[in-house]
Write a protein that holds these residues in place. Sequence first.
Motif, short mmCIF file in Angstrom:
data_model
loop_
_atom_site.label_atom_id
_atom_site.label_comp_id
_atom_site.label_asym_id
_atom_site.label_seq_id
_atom_site.Cartn_x
_atom_site.Cartn_y
_atom_site.Cartn_z
N HIS A 1 0.82 -1.21 0.00
CA HIS A 1 0.00 0.00 0.00
C HIS A 1 0.86 1.26 0.00
CE1 HIS A 1 -3.72 -2.20 0.67
NE2 HIS A 1 -3.07 -2.93 1.55
N SER A 2 0.29 2.32 -0.57
CA SER A 2 0.94 3.62 -0.57
C SER A 2 -0.14 4.69 -0.45
CB SER A 2 1.75 3.82 -1.86
OG SER A 2 2.51 5.02 -1.79
N ILE A 3 0.27 5.95 -0.55
CA ILE A 3 -0.71 7.03 -0.56
C ILE A 3 -1.44 7.02 -1.91
CG2 ILE A 3 0.71 8.43 0.98
CD1 ILE A 3 1.41 10.17 -1.48
N THR A 4 -2.53 7.76 -1.99
CA THR A 4 -3.25 7.93 -3.25
C THR A 4 -3.12 9.39 -3.67
OG1 THR A 4 -4.86 6.22 -2.66
CG2 THR A 4 -5.48 7.75 -4.41
N ALA A 5 -2.47 9.62 -4.81
CA ALA A 5 -2.23 10.99 -5.28
C ALA A 5 -2.79 11.15 -6.68
CB ALA A 5 -0.74 11.30 -5.27
N ALA B 1 1.45 12.87 2.20
CA ALA B 1 0.49 12.12 3.00
C ALA B 1 1.24 10.95 3.63
CB ALA B 1 -0.68 11.62 2.14
N THR B 2 0.62 10.28 4.58
CA THR B 2 1.30 9.21 5.32
C THR B 2 0.69 7.85 5.03
OG1 THR B 2 -0.10 9.56 7.25
CG2 THR B 2 2.01 10.73 7.18
N VAL B 3 1.52 6.82 5.21
CA VAL B 3 1.08 5.42 5.13
C VAL B 3 1.25 4.80 6.52
CG1 VAL B 3 1.50 3.15 4.14
CG2 VAL B 3 1.70 5.20 2.71
N THR B 4 0.16 4.28 7.07
CA THR B 4 0.19 3.62 8.37
C THR B 4 -0.50 2.27 8.22
OG1 THR B 4 0.07 5.74 9.52
CG2 THR B 4 -0.42 3.76 10.81
#
Length: 228
Positions: free
Chosen positions: A104-108, A168-171
């Motif tokens: 998973h990653s951020i969505t841009a 943005a962050t990935v958690t």
Amino acid sequence: KINQKAVTVTADNKEKVYDNNPSTDPELTAQIVGTITGETVQYEITRVAGQAVGNYAISVTGDADQGNYIVSFVNGTFKITKAGADQLGLSAQPYNEAQDGEAHSITAAANVEGATLYYTTTAPASEDDLETGRNWSTTAPTWTDVTAAQTVYVKAEHHDYETAYASATVTITKKAITANATDTAPYDGTPKTLTITANDASGVVSGETLTLTGATITGTDKGVYEDV
């Protein structure tokens, strides 16, 4: 003998901010120097077509010999500058979910067609220096295992716009697992030692294993005994 008077027609340089709209072009004009008050010379003024950011030649043309005047022409430049970064509409959405075995990653995204997105995990040097020492990639970084908040920085570039930046962050949090373990023995009035072994662990991600440790419970009477 009365000689022709020298006249110069000079195109005015023009400029506008990119909007991909020919109707917003400023009017092309020129300055005429050398004519007698109340008189003028004839000329045409055009520019090279185009709406992308860049410089376009403005051409002034006409007859050199115009009666009382000998006319020379000086061309100009039409400049289209980049539109503001805010008009790219760059957005970055965080990811914050439990581990599911997927990357998973951020969505841009940018709302202008043709914009290219680049990613990095390196923080900017300062608010005024967003590029030094940062390696950008068109592939977003991803995480699969449990991960504390990781900041992903993204930028959008387009030939006709200033560069836009966002982050943005990935958690990824731990996944909740329910493990059920049972064992039975017939009642015969004597103490029993029941060894609990795992026979179900719902929610384990495919391809991963969960190790459960059994427990030993001693009971005498008929009933249900729980390992707390």
